[in-house]
Motif scaffolding. Structure first.
Motif, PDB file in Angstrom:
ATOM      1  N   MET A  48      -8.755  -5.781  -6.494  1.00  0.00           N
ATOM      2  CA  MET A  48      -7.660  -5.084  -5.828  1.00  0.00           C
ATOM      3  C   MET A  48      -8.024  -3.629  -5.527  1.00  0.00           C
ATOM      4  O   MET A  48      -7.726  -3.105  -4.442  1.00  0.00           O
ATOM      5  CB  MET A  48      -6.403  -5.135  -6.699  1.00  0.00           C
ATOM      6  CG  MET A  48      -5.802  -6.517  -6.839  1.00  0.00           C
ATOM      7  SD  MET A  48      -5.262  -7.176  -5.249  1.00  0.00           S
ATOM      8  CE  MET A  48      -4.661  -8.791  -5.755  1.00  0.00           C
ATOM      9  N   TYR A  49      -8.706  -2.982  -6.473  1.00  0.00           N
ATOM     10  CA  TYR A  49      -9.079  -1.582  -6.289  1.00  0.00           C
ATOM     11  C   TYR A  49     -10.073  -1.415  -5.143  1.00  0.00           C
ATOM     12  O   TYR A  49      -9.910  -0.541  -4.270  1.00  0.00           O
ATOM     13  CB  TYR A  49      -9.674  -1.037  -7.581  1.00  0.00           C
ATOM     14  CG  TYR A  49     -10.114   0.403  -7.521  1.00  0.00           C
ATOM     15  CD1 TYR A  49      -9.183   1.433  -7.383  1.00  0.00           C
ATOM     16  CD2 TYR A  49     -11.469   0.730  -7.591  1.00  0.00           C
ATOM     17  CE1 TYR A  49      -9.590   2.759  -7.309  1.00  0.00           C
ATOM     18  CE2 TYR A  49     -11.886   2.053  -7.525  1.00  0.00           C
ATOM     19  CZ  TYR A  49     -10.944   3.062  -7.384  1.00  0.00           C
ATOM     20  OH  TYR A  49     -11.359   4.372  -7.306  1.00  0.00           O
ATOM     21  N   LEU A  50     -11.109  -2.260  -5.117  1.00  0.00           N
ATOM     22  CA  LEU A  50     -12.097  -2.175  -4.041  1.00  0.00           C
ATOM     23  C   LEU A  50     -11.484  -2.523  -2.693  1.00  0.00           C
ATOM     24  O   LEU A  50     -11.827  -1.911  -1.675  1.00  0.00           O
ATOM     25  CB  LEU A  50     -13.269  -3.118  -4.346  1.00  0.00           C
ATOM     26  CG  LEU A  50     -14.180  -2.710  -5.511  1.00  0.00           C
ATOM     27  CD1 LEU A  50     -15.188  -3.815  -5.807  1.00  0.00           C
ATOM     28  CD2 LEU A  50     -14.905  -1.400  -5.200  1.00  0.00           C
ATOM     29  N   LEU A  51     -10.574  -3.503  -2.692  1.00  0.00           N
ATOM     30  CA  LEU A  51      -9.918  -3.870  -1.436  1.00  0.00           C
ATOM     31  C   LEU A  51      -9.090  -2.710  -0.897  1.00  0.00           C
ATOM     32  O   LEU A  51      -9.099  -2.430   0.317  1.00  0.00           O
ATOM     33  CB  LEU A  51      -9.038  -5.094  -1.660  1.00  0.00           C
ATOM     34  CG  LEU A  51      -8.314  -5.657  -0.426  1.00  0.00           C
ATOM     35  CD1 LEU A  51      -9.320  -6.088   0.627  1.00  0.00           C
ATOM     36  CD2 LEU A  51      -7.433  -6.835  -0.822  1.00  0.00           C
ATOM     37  N   TRP A  54     -11.446  -0.109   0.562  1.00  0.00           N
ATOM     38  CA  TRP A  54     -11.996  -0.566   1.844  1.00  0.00           C
ATOM     39  C   TRP A  54     -10.947  -0.428   2.948  1.00  0.00           C
ATOM     40  O   TRP A  54     -11.226   0.059   4.048  1.00  0.00           O
ATOM     41  CB  TRP A  54     -12.465  -2.011   1.697  1.00  0.00           C
ATOM     42  CG  TRP A  54     -13.271  -2.508   2.861  1.00  0.00           C
ATOM     43  CD1 TRP A  54     -13.817  -1.764   3.862  1.00  0.00           C
ATOM     44  CD2 TRP A  54     -13.633  -3.867   3.132  1.00  0.00           C
ATOM     45  NE1 TRP A  54     -14.491  -2.569   4.744  1.00  0.00           N
ATOM     46  CE2 TRP A  54     -14.396  -3.855   4.315  1.00  0.00           C
ATOM     47  CE3 TRP A  54     -13.392  -5.063   2.474  1.00  0.00           C
ATOM     48  CZ2 TRP A  54     -14.903  -5.029   4.863  1.00  0.00           C
ATOM     49  CZ3 TRP A  54     -13.911  -6.228   3.025  1.00  0.00           C
ATOM     50  CH2 TRP A  54     -14.657  -6.209   4.194  1.00  0.00           C
ATOM     51  N   LEU A  55      -9.714  -0.862   2.653  1.00  0.00           N
ATOM     52  CA  LEU A  55      -8.646  -0.730   3.640  1.00  0.00           C
ATOM     53  C   LEU A  55      -8.361   0.734   3.964  1.00  0.00           C
ATOM     54  O   LEU A  55      -8.033   1.076   5.104  1.00  0.00           O
ATOM     55  CB  LEU A  55      -7.373  -1.408   3.116  1.00  0.00           C
ATOM     56  CG  LEU A  55      -7.392  -2.939   3.063  1.00  0.00           C
ATOM     57  CD1 LEU A  55      -6.134  -3.468   2.396  1.00  0.00           C
ATOM     58  CD2 LEU A  55      -7.551  -3.535   4.450  1.00  0.00           C
ATOM     59  N   MET A  59      -8.335   2.307   7.648  1.00  0.00           N
ATOM     60  CA  MET A  59      -7.179   3.039   8.158  1.00  0.00           C
ATOM     61  C   MET A  59      -7.589   4.431   8.648  1.00  0.00           C
ATOM     62  O   MET A  59      -7.087   4.912   9.677  1.00  0.00           O
ATOM     63  CB  MET A  59      -6.119   3.170   7.070  1.00  0.00           C
ATOM     64  CG  MET A  59      -5.449   1.859   6.698  1.00  0.00           C
ATOM     65  SD  MET A  59      -4.312   2.069   5.315  1.00  0.00           S
ATOM     66  CE  MET A  59      -3.894   0.360   4.974  1.00  0.00           C
ATOM     67  N   MET A  60      -8.485   5.095   7.928  1.00  0.00           N
ATOM     68  CA  MET A  60      -8.929   6.420   8.341  1.00  0.00           C
ATOM     69  C   MET A  60      -9.667   6.345   9.669  1.00  0.00           C
ATOM     70  O   MET A  60      -9.576   7.266  10.496  1.00  0.00           O
ATOM     71  CB  MET A  60      -9.824   7.030   7.264  1.00  0.00           C
ATOM     72  CG  MET A  60      -9.092   7.399   5.978  1.00  0.00           C
ATOM     73  SD  MET A  60      -7.720   8.547   6.264  1.00  0.00           S
ATOM     74  CE  MET A  60      -8.600   9.962   6.923  1.00  0.00           C
ATOM     75  N   LYS A 204       3.311  -3.261   1.466  1.00  0.00           N
ATOM     76  CA  LYS A 204       3.449  -1.937   0.862  1.00  0.00           C
ATOM     77  C   LYS A 204       2.556  -0.924   1.565  1.00  0.00           C
ATOM     78  O   LYS A 204       2.970   0.219   1.827  1.00  0.00           O
ATOM     79  CB  LYS A 204       3.095  -2.016  -0.620  1.00  0.00           C
ATOM     80  CG  LYS A 204       3.257  -0.700  -1.362  1.00  0.00           C
ATOM     81  CD  LYS A 204       4.698  -0.224  -1.372  1.00  0.00           C
ATOM     82  CE  LYS A 204       4.869   1.044  -2.188  1.00  0.00           C
ATOM     83  NZ  LYS A 204       6.258   1.532  -2.169  1.00  0.00           N
ATOM     84  N   LEU A 205       1.325  -1.327   1.899  1.00  0.00           N
ATOM     85  CA  LEU A 205       0.435  -0.434   2.647  1.00  0.00           C
ATOM     86  C   LEU A 205       1.005  -0.135   4.027  1.00  0.00           C
ATOM     87  O   LEU A 205       0.902   1.000   4.516  1.00  0.00           O
ATOM     88  CB  LEU A 205      -0.948  -1.072   2.765  1.00  0.00           C
ATOM     89  CG  LEU A 205      -1.793  -1.106   1.493  1.00  0.00           C
ATOM     90  CD1 LEU A 205      -3.070  -1.904   1.719  1.00  0.00           C
ATOM     91  CD2 LEU A 205      -2.136   0.298   1.026  1.00  0.00           C
ATOM     92  N   SER A 206       1.604  -1.135   4.650  1.00  0.00           N
ATOM     93  CA  SER A 206       2.234  -0.901   5.948  1.00  0.00           C
ATOM     94  C   SER A 206       3.383   0.095   5.818  1.00  0.00           C
ATOM     95  O   SER A 206       3.561   0.970   6.676  1.00  0.00           O
ATOM     96  CB  SER A 206       2.752  -2.226   6.529  1.00  0.00           C
ATOM     97  OG  SER A 206       1.696  -3.100   6.848  1.00  0.00           O
ATOM     98  N   PHE A 207       4.161  -0.048   4.749  1.00  0.00           N
ATOM     99  CA  PHE A 207       5.266   0.899   4.536  1.00  0.00           C
ATOM    100  C   PHE A 207       4.740   2.326   4.367  1.00  0.00           C
ATOM    101  O   PHE A 207       5.311   3.276   4.922  1.00  0.00           O
ATOM    102  CB  PHE A 207       6.075   0.486   3.317  1.00  0.00           C
ATOM    103  CG  PHE A 207       7.146   1.467   2.937  1.00  0.00           C
ATOM    104  CD1 PHE A 207       8.366   1.456   3.600  1.00  0.00           C
ATOM    105  CD2 PHE A 207       6.936   2.403   1.932  1.00  0.00           C
ATOM    106  CE1 PHE A 207       9.357   2.366   3.266  1.00  0.00           C
ATOM    107  CE2 PHE A 207       7.922   3.318   1.596  1.00  0.00           C
ATOM    108  CZ  PHE A 207       9.134   3.297   2.273  1.00  0.00           C
TER     109      PHE A 207
END
Length: 246
Positions: A48-51, A54-55, A59-60, A204-207
């Protein structure tokens, strides 16, 4: 023709993420055979942390303006391939279920009850409600305050689904060691629960991206994929509910 396509920089995240996923599968076997749970949960946390890291890099890149229509087209093709692999994964498990138990008319039961109501029925209602609200949210403006509130409501329904699933596991009258039926039941529901966790994380990331104005009305590909993935999770649960619980 392809001179404007963005070539991403070198990243070590795909390699280490694949290594930890492989290690997580090995630790899952150890957990089921020897009862060692620590390694499995540690590998899951690292995955989960690496994902997330990476995301974050992806996003950047998008915020920096590197994601043009050619890059988005590549993302879309990759997402379609990913969904197809997920469909084939669950299809293979449902095939085993149908071949081993449905044809033999094995009774699975309704699962645990709370206040006389079936927990799987409650979870089905929660996921259907989240899917309806998510579809409505997807059609609204990204800048609306009501939009943000409803998206948080969808995320809350996902967390509530997971909590009820955990409560059901604690109150079932069988476990993973009860033959093929127990193993298949926990394998199906457990992997679906894992996909719910991934879906909640994507929403949650989308939010967060909406909150920090990382989306525009033109470029919101990540949010579109998150909603589509959440609908996929809903459909899998409906099939699972109909074939196992009913």
């Amino acid at each position: 023709m392809f001179s404007n396509a963005h070539i991403v920089s070198n990243s070590f995240f795909p390699f280490f993420l694949s290594c930890h996923i492989f290690s997580m599968m090995l630790s899952l076997v150890m957990m089921m055979s020897c009862g060692i749970m620590f390694l499995f949960f540690m590998n899951g946390i690292f995955v989960m942390y690496l994902l997330l890291l990476w995301l974050k890099d992806i996003m950047m890149e998008g915020v920096s303006g590197f994601h043009n229509y050619l890059v988005d087209a590549g993302f879309l093709k990759g997402f379609i391939i990913f969904i197809m692999t997920e469909i084939m994964f669950f299809f293979s498990i449902f095939w085993v279920l149908f071949n081993k138990f449905i044809l033999e008319s094995t009774q699975w039961g309704l699962g645990a009850l709370i206040c006389g109501v079936s927990l799987p029925m409650i979870n089905t209602f929660l996921l259907l409600l989240s899917g309806v609200v998510g579809t409505w949210v997807h059609s609204k403006s990204l800048s609306s305050k009501k939009f943000k509130f409803l998206l948080m409501f969808v995320i809350f329904l996902g967390f509530l689904f997971l909590l009820i699933q955990m409560y059901e596991y604690k109150n079932l009258f069988f476990n993973m060691g009860d033959g093929v039926a127990g193993s298949l039941f926990y394998f199906l529901t457990g992997f679906h629960g894992f996909h719910v966790i991934v879906g909640v994380m994507l929403l949650k990331l989308s939010f967060l991206r909406i909150y920090f104005f990382n989306y525009s009305l033109v470029n919101n590909f990540f949010f579109d994929c998150s909603i589509i993935y959440w609908h996929f999770v809903d459909i899998v649960w409906l099939l699972l509910f109909l074939l196992i619980y009913l």
